[in-house]
Motif scaffolding. Structure first.
Motif, PDB file in Angstrom:
ATOM      1  N   LEU A  33       7.629  -1.691  -3.524  1.00  0.00           N
ATOM      2  CA  LEU A  33       6.766  -0.769  -4.378  1.00  0.00           C
ATOM      3  C   LEU A  33       6.917  -0.971  -5.602  1.00  0.00           C
ATOM      4  O   LEU A  33       6.387  -0.435  -6.300  1.00  0.00           O
ATOM      5  CB  LEU A  33       7.455   0.753  -3.887  1.00  0.00           C
ATOM      6  CG  LEU A  33       7.323   1.302  -2.493  1.00  0.00           C
ATOM      7  CD1 LEU A  33       7.942   2.473  -2.272  1.00  0.00           C
ATOM      8  CD2 LEU A  33       5.950   1.738  -2.483  1.00  0.00           C
ATOM      9  N   LEU A  34       7.915  -1.959  -6.087  1.00  0.00           N
ATOM     10  CA  LEU A  34       7.903  -2.125  -7.590  1.00  0.00           C
ATOM     11  C   LEU A  34       7.150  -3.092  -8.164  1.00  0.00           C
ATOM     12  O   LEU A  34       7.031  -3.194  -9.235  1.00  0.00           O
ATOM     13  CB  LEU A  34       9.493  -2.897  -7.695  1.00  0.00           C
ATOM     14  CG  LEU A  34      10.720  -2.028  -7.395  1.00  0.00           C
ATOM     15  CD1 LEU A  34      12.043  -2.816  -7.559  1.00  0.00           C
ATOM     16  CD2 LEU A  34      10.856  -0.752  -8.689  1.00  0.00           C
ATOM     17  N   THR A  59       1.632   5.076   4.430  1.00  0.00           N
ATOM     18  CA  THR A  59       1.086   6.313   3.936  1.00  0.00           C
ATOM     19  C   THR A  59       1.096   6.520   2.480  1.00  0.00           C
ATOM     20  O   THR A  59       0.058   7.113   2.056  1.00  0.00           O
ATOM     21  CB  THR A  59       2.315   7.576   4.427  1.00  0.00           C
ATOM     22  OG1 THR A  59       2.160   7.548   5.979  1.00  0.00           O
ATOM     23  CG2 THR A  59       1.855   8.749   3.926  1.00  0.00           C
ATOM     24  N   LEU A  60       1.935   5.820   1.914  1.00  0.00           N
ATOM     25  CA  LEU A  60       1.940   5.922   0.435  1.00  0.00           C
ATOM     26  C   LEU A  60       0.925   5.027  -0.129  1.00  0.00           C
ATOM     27  O   LEU A  60       0.483   5.178  -1.316  1.00  0.00           O
ATOM     28  CB  LEU A  60       3.365   5.093  -0.164  1.00  0.00           C
ATOM     29  CG  LEU A  60       4.382   6.040   0.173  1.00  0.00           C
ATOM     30  CD1 LEU A  60       5.915   5.293  -0.336  1.00  0.00           C
ATOM     31  CD2 LEU A  60       4.512   7.567  -0.419  1.00  0.00           C
ATOM     32  N   GLY A  61       0.152   3.935   0.681  1.00  0.00           N
ATOM     33  CA  GLY A  61      -0.979   3.123   0.181  1.00  0.00           C
ATOM     34  C   GLY A  61      -0.691   1.669   0.148  1.00  0.00           C
ATOM     35  O   GLY A  61      -1.459   0.911  -0.217  1.00  0.00           O
ATOM     36  N   VAL A  62       0.783   1.374   0.608  1.00  0.00           N
ATOM     37  CA  VAL A  62       1.000   0.176   0.834  1.00  0.00           C
ATOM     38  C   VAL A  62       0.360  -0.664   1.771  1.00  0.00           C
ATOM     39  O   VAL A  62       0.042  -0.129   3.039  1.00  0.00           O
ATOM     40  CB  VAL A  62       2.386  -0.305   0.982  1.00  0.00           C
ATOM     41  CG1 VAL A  62       2.869  -1.702   0.972  1.00  0.00           C
ATOM     42  CG2 VAL A  62       3.299   0.619  -0.008  1.00  0.00           C
ATOM     43  N   ASN A  76       1.961  -5.182   0.238  1.00  0.00           N
ATOM     44  CA  ASN A  76       1.317  -5.341  -1.042  1.00  0.00           C
ATOM     45  C   ASN A  76       0.865  -4.150  -1.431  1.00  0.00           C
ATOM     46  O   ASN A  76       0.184  -3.179  -0.764  1.00  0.00           O
ATOM     47  CB  ASN A  76      -0.172  -5.905  -0.760  1.00  0.00           C
ATOM     48  CG  ASN A  76      -0.989  -6.220  -2.071  1.00  0.00           C
ATOM     49  OD1 ASN A  76      -0.633  -5.637  -3.036  1.00  0.00           O
ATOM     50  ND2 ASN A  76      -1.873  -7.081  -1.958  1.00  0.00           N
ATOM     51  N   ALA A  77       1.743  -3.595  -2.571  1.00  0.00           N
ATOM     52  CA  ALA A  77       1.559  -2.169  -3.003  1.00  0.00           C
ATOM     53  C   ALA A  77       0.681  -2.103  -4.410  1.00  0.00           C
ATOM     54  O   ALA A  77       1.291  -1.652  -5.284  1.00  0.00           O
ATOM     55  CB  ALA A  77       3.141  -1.688  -3.435  1.00  0.00           C
ATOM     56  N   ALA A  78      -0.543  -2.912  -4.322  1.00  0.00           N
ATOM     57  CA  ALA A  78      -1.227  -3.242  -5.545  1.00  0.00           C
ATOM     58  C   ALA A  78      -1.613  -1.867  -6.117  1.00  0.00           C
ATOM     59  O   ALA A  78      -1.665  -1.466  -7.285  1.00  0.00           O
ATOM     60  CB  ALA A  78      -2.381  -3.999  -4.918  1.00  0.00           C
ATOM     61  N   GLU A  79      -2.285  -1.065  -4.972  1.00  0.00           N
ATOM     62  CA  GLU A  79      -2.722   0.353  -5.648  1.00  0.00           C
ATOM     63  C   GLU A  79      -2.338   1.408  -4.429  1.00  0.00           C
ATOM     64  O   GLU A  79      -2.749   1.646  -3.434  1.00  0.00           O
ATOM     65  CB  GLU A  79      -4.230   0.421  -5.536  1.00  0.00           C
ATOM     66  CG  GLU A  79      -4.925  -0.594  -6.474  1.00  0.00           C
ATOM     67  CD  GLU A  79      -6.268  -0.446  -6.542  1.00  0.00           C
ATOM     68  OE1 GLU A  79      -6.924   0.374  -5.939  1.00  0.00           O
ATOM     69  OE2 GLU A  79      -6.969  -1.306  -7.123  1.00  0.00           O
ATOM     70  N   ALA A 105      10.567   4.651 -10.892  1.00  0.00           N
ATOM     71  CA  ALA A 105      10.502   3.476 -11.910  1.00  0.00           C
ATOM     72  C   ALA A 105       9.134   2.972 -12.310  1.00  0.00           C
ATOM     73  O   ALA A 105       8.790   2.625 -13.433  1.00  0.00           O
ATOM     74  CB  ALA A 105      11.294   2.449 -11.281  1.00  0.00           C
ATOM     75  N   ARG A 106       8.076   2.748 -11.388  1.00  0.00           N
ATOM     76  CA  ARG A 106       6.857   2.048 -11.491  1.00  0.00           C
ATOM     77  C   ARG A 106       5.786   3.035 -11.847  1.00  0.00           C
ATOM     78  O   ARG A 106       5.081   2.870 -12.794  1.00  0.00           O
ATOM     79  CB  ARG A 106       6.556   1.194 -10.174  1.00  0.00           C
ATOM     80  CG  ARG A 106       5.465   0.744 -10.454  1.00  0.00           C
ATOM     81  CD  ARG A 106       4.825  -0.354  -9.246  1.00  0.00           C
ATOM     82  NE  ARG A 106       3.576  -0.451  -9.265  1.00  0.00           N
ATOM     83  CZ  ARG A 106       2.882  -0.943  -8.036  1.00  0.00           C
ATOM     84  NH1 ARG A 106       3.250  -0.988  -6.932  1.00  0.00           N
ATOM     85  NH2 ARG A 106       1.531  -1.229  -8.285  1.00  0.00           N
TER      86      ARG A 106
END
Length: 426
Positions: A33-34, A59-62, A76-79, A105-106
């Protein structure tokens, strides 16, 4: 609901490959997620817990690409499409709470449900939250959720943990990688999984030093990039199978074992009279016990490098067959002797007094129906059943699926009589 049917009394022989460490993989997955760049984790164990977390990340979009049966997980947590981790998902597993720090943090804000998990006593997240507050986060706990904000970003801080906490150490590390300035964690946990997390973060461009010691320093950076990382091997799984061989008897070699991380475990087994031949370079541990009684051994669970609490139940099962009396003290978690009454159903002689269990060895255990109460307790019943005379039914094995990959397959391959059945088959 499934259960295991185990017919004991068979010595074990052959080779057992050790999977990636659950306790490491979960935090490494959260680390994805970072960064907006892809993170690939090899040697990821296929477990209920790691799959639960992959569902939460989705669920968060990863973007999660992890084909069933494979050990390489692509993240891949691009968006992200959300910074809210709902109760329905976080309640399934405590480690899900560790998405809070990376999101904060992000993105500067996050809302995460307070965690659920095993019923092994109070496991508060106060230390996690105090670490974030020290880094400048504003926190509000209401209706079972932690609402966190750091609109201007997290700041480096000096954080002294009042007690050693693996979860709080890892969580603070994750958040501090993107904080402005230097963060120093004092009285940090020293578990090998923390060093594994630091290795991965550093490969992503973080500046973490001191992992594996009681003082960890993190110099915050503006952003992290993607990486490919091999999840370390699971010392708890390796220790569990070593104790299974010691209890049932036989000659088994564990491969891909994290030998250097298992000193206290191997020491306890050798004291019990088990032959342990460990090779750090090859990553192998050969366990032999062919006849002869086990020696009683006293243990106190402690933070690494002490004897791990996650192997306390398994060692109790082993000591139930020792020639004498052992004292096992649980110093990490309260209410973590729930396996003792179930082991007693198999004939073990165990008396629990507050945080210590007195285990008087018996000549033999005998099969009986038993019920798993948490992840590590469940596998202690499997160990006892492998050594017992007759058949044992272990129910509620969904606990086992949370932390042991291909358990029946690995045990069957070394000669154990273990099969999974559904209640409908009965």
């Amino acid at each position: 609901m499934d259960k295991l049917k185990i017919t004991g009394g068979q010595p074990l022989s052959g080779t057992i490959p050790i999977s990636g460490a659950k306790n490491s993989a979960l935090k490494l997955m959260a680390a994805a997620l970072l960064t907006p760049e892809p993170v690939t984790l090899k040697n990821t164990p296929n477990l209920a817990d790691t799959r639960f977390l992959s569902q939460l990340l989705d669920t968060l979009g990863v973007e999660v690409y992890w084909p069933k049966g494979e050990s390489t997980c692509h993240l891949n947590a691009a968006e992200l499409k959300s910074t809210i981790a709902p109760y329905e998902q976080v309640r399934k597993m405590r480690a899900s709470f560790n998405v809070l720090g990376p999101l904060l943090a992000r993105y500067g804000h996050a809302t995460v449900s307070l965690p659920g998990g095993c019923a092994i006593g109070a496991r508060p997240v106060d230390l996690h939250l105090k670490a974030f507050e020290a880094m400048g986060a504003d926190l509000l706990v209401e209706e079972g959720y932690v609402k966190a904000a750091a609109i201007h970003g997290l700041k480096g801080a000096q954080i002294v943990f009042p007690m050693v906490s693996v979860g709080a150490t890892e969580h603070a590390m994750l958040a501090a990688t993107l904080a402005d300035g230097e963060t120093v964690l004092e009285n940090a946990a020293r578990e090998p999984e923390i060093a594994d997390l630091a290795d991965c973060l550093n490969a992503m461009g973080a500046k973490v030093s001191g992992a594996g010691t009681s003082t960890i320093t993190i110099q915050g950076v503006k952003q992290l990039h993607g990486t490919t990382h091999d999840v370390m091997a699971d010392r708890i799984e390796a220790g569990t199978y070593a104790m299974a061989v010691a209890a049932a008897g036989g000659d088994v070699t564990l491969t891909n074992a994290p030998v250097a991380a298992m000193s206290s475990i191997n020491h306890a087994l050798r004291n019990a009279g088990v032959q342990v031949d460990a090779d750090v370079e090859k990553g192998t541990i050969r366990i032999q016990r062919n006849g002869g009684k086990l020696n009683p051994v006293n243990i106190d669970t402690a933070p690494h490098p002490g004897f791990p609490t996650d192997l306390q139940a398994q060692f109790m099962a082993l000591m139930s067959l020792a020639n004498g009396t052992s004292v096992i003290r649980e110093n990490i978690f309260e209410n973590r002797f729930m396996h003792a009454p179930e082991l007693s159903r198999l004939g073990a002689n165990i008396t629990v007094r507050a945080h210590e269990a007195i285990v008087t060895g018996v000549d033999a255990l005998r099969g009986a129906p038993v019920m798993a109460t948490d992840l590590r307790a469940s596998v202690s019943l499997v160990i006892a059943a492998l050594a017992a005379q007759g058949e044992t039914d272990v129910s509620r094995i969904y606990h086992l699926d949370r932390g042991f990959e291909r358990l029946e397959e690995k045990l069957t391959n070394v000669g154990a009589n273990v099969r999974r059945v559904s209640e409908e088959e009965e």
